[in-house]
Design a protein around this motif. Structure first.
Motif, short mmCIF file in Angstrom:
data_model
loop_
_atom_site.label_atom_id
_atom_site.label_comp_id
_atom_site.label_asym_id
_atom_site.label_seq_id
_atom_site.Cartn_x
_atom_site.Cartn_y
_atom_site.Cartn_z
N ALA A 1 0.82 -1.22 0.00
CA ALA A 1 0.00 0.00 0.00
C ALA A 1 0.85 1.27 0.00
O ALA A 1 0.33 2.38 0.07
CB ALA A 1 -0.93 0.01 1.22
N GLY A 2 2.18 1.10 -0.05
CA GLY A 2 3.09 2.25 -0.06
C GLY A 2 3.22 2.92 1.30
O GLY A 2 3.53 4.11 1.38
N LYS A 3 2.99 2.15 2.37
CA LYS A 3 3.02 2.73 3.71
C LYS A 3 4.07 2.06 4.60
O LYS A 3 3.91 1.98 5.81
CB LYS A 3 1.64 2.61 4.36
N SER A 4 5.15 1.60 4.01
CA SER A 4 6.19 0.92 4.79
C SER A 4 6.82 1.85 5.83
O SER A 4 7.06 1.44 6.97
CB SER A 4 7.29 0.39 3.86
N GLU A 5 7.07 3.07 5.44
CA GLU A 5 7.70 4.01 6.37
C GLU A 5 6.79 4.29 7.56
O GLU A 5 7.22 4.28 8.73
CB GLU A 5 8.06 5.31 5.67
N LEU A 6 5.50 4.52 7.29
CA LEU A 6 4.55 4.77 8.37
C LEU A 6 4.44 3.55 9.27
O LEU A 6 4.40 3.68 10.50
CB LEU A 6 3.18 5.13 7.79
N PHE A 7 4.42 2.36 8.68
CA PHE A 7 4.36 1.13 9.48
C PHE A 7 5.57 1.04 10.40
O PHE A 7 5.44 0.65 11.57
CB PHE A 7 4.31 -0.10 8.57
N GLY A 8 6.74 1.41 9.92
CA GLY A 8 7.94 1.36 10.75
C GLY A 8 7.81 2.23 11.98
O GLY A 8 8.26 1.86 13.07
N TYR A 9 7.19 3.38 11.83
CA TYR A 9 7.00 4.28 12.96
C TYR A 9 5.93 3.75 13.93
O TYR A 9 6.04 3.94 15.15
CB TYR A 9 6.57 5.68 12.48
N LEU A 10 4.89 3.14 13.39
CA LEU A 10 3.76 2.72 14.23
C LEU A 10 3.91 1.32 14.80
O LEU A 10 3.14 0.94 15.71
CB LEU A 10 2.46 2.80 13.42
#
Length: 250
Positions: A171-180
């Motif tokens: 979904a193109g949200k790897s960076e956000l997942f890393g933070y959360l």
């Protein structure tokens, strides 16, 4: 963080994965390549709890690797899966019972197959072995069966988290997942929402919603993982409660 339609389609098939592997591996009509693929998948999914059980039983690192891989090869060769009844018990229990029988036979007949007798297509990953070895000393206070169950539960959590990370990546949200990701763990210290919101330039209310959706999806994936190891959907909640108790026991 909504899952894509393709992801949902894959998830719909995922719950049966373990028992599909069982049936595929025990099918007498299966080709050699299919059996090897089934064996490889099973080894990838289940080797950690089985390996750690053997180490807690007193086997050396090399012997535990030999027995773990030899065990999976033996399951394919002897069609032990044909005796696995999905309608009775949990696959977790079946697999441990089968390993104990295999080890007893290996001791009695001195026939433990080295590295799966050439049948295992890949060696156990050295890095993963090193990671599991760090748990051996910590596991000294528990008996081997309890060690196996703790690692089984931990393996399910890891697989659920890995799947969630893959979905976020698609979904193109790897960076956000890393933070959360820390907000999904009970052992990691997560930064206060206000601090994280400033770091991500994201409103606190939006951040809380992101975490809420991520937790809900994580729980759903974990249920799917557990569903693949029990006979009926009605068994999932009991199995989850059991695994939670195993993990919190000191």
């Amino acid at each position: 963080m909504q899952a894509s339609p393709d992801t949902n389609n894959r998830d719909g098939l995922f719950a049966s994965t373990r028992w599909t592997v069982v049936l595929r591996a025990s099918d007498s009509a299966a080709t050699s390549a299919q059996s090897l693929n089934a064996l490889s998948e099973l080894c990838q999914i289940y080797w950690r709890p089985l390996y750690l059980f053997l180490r807690r039983e007193g086997f050396s690192t090399d012997d535990a690797q030999d027995l773990t891989q030899g065990f999976f090869a033996d399951l394919i060769e002897t069609r032990t899966y044909a005796r696995a009844d999905r309608e009775k018990g949990r696959f977790r229990s079946f697999l441990l019972g089968a390993l104990k029988h295999f080890v007893a036979d290996a001791r009695d007949r001195d026939r433990a197959q080295k590295r799966g007798g050439g049948i295992i297509p890949e060696q156990l990953d050295d890095k993963a072995i090193a990671e599991v070895e760090t748990q051996v000393e910590r596991a000294a206070k528990w008996n081997a069966d309890h060690v196996y169950e703790r690692e089984w539960a931990a393996s399910l959590l890891r697989r659920a988290l890995d799947r969630l990370a893959q979905e976020c990546g698609l979904a193109g949200k790897s960076e956000l997942f890393g933070y959360l990701k820390p907000y999904l763990s009970v052992t990691e210290d997560a930064a206060p929402y206000e601090e994280m919101a400033q770091r991500l330039h994201r409103p606190v209310t939006t951040l809380r919603s992101d975490v809420g959706r991520l937790r809900a999806r994580y729980r759903a994936i974990l249920r799917e993982e557990v569903r693949g190891t029990v006979a009926e959907g009605s068994d999932v909640d009991d199995e989850l409660r059991h695994l939670c108790r195993v993990l919190v026991e000191a």
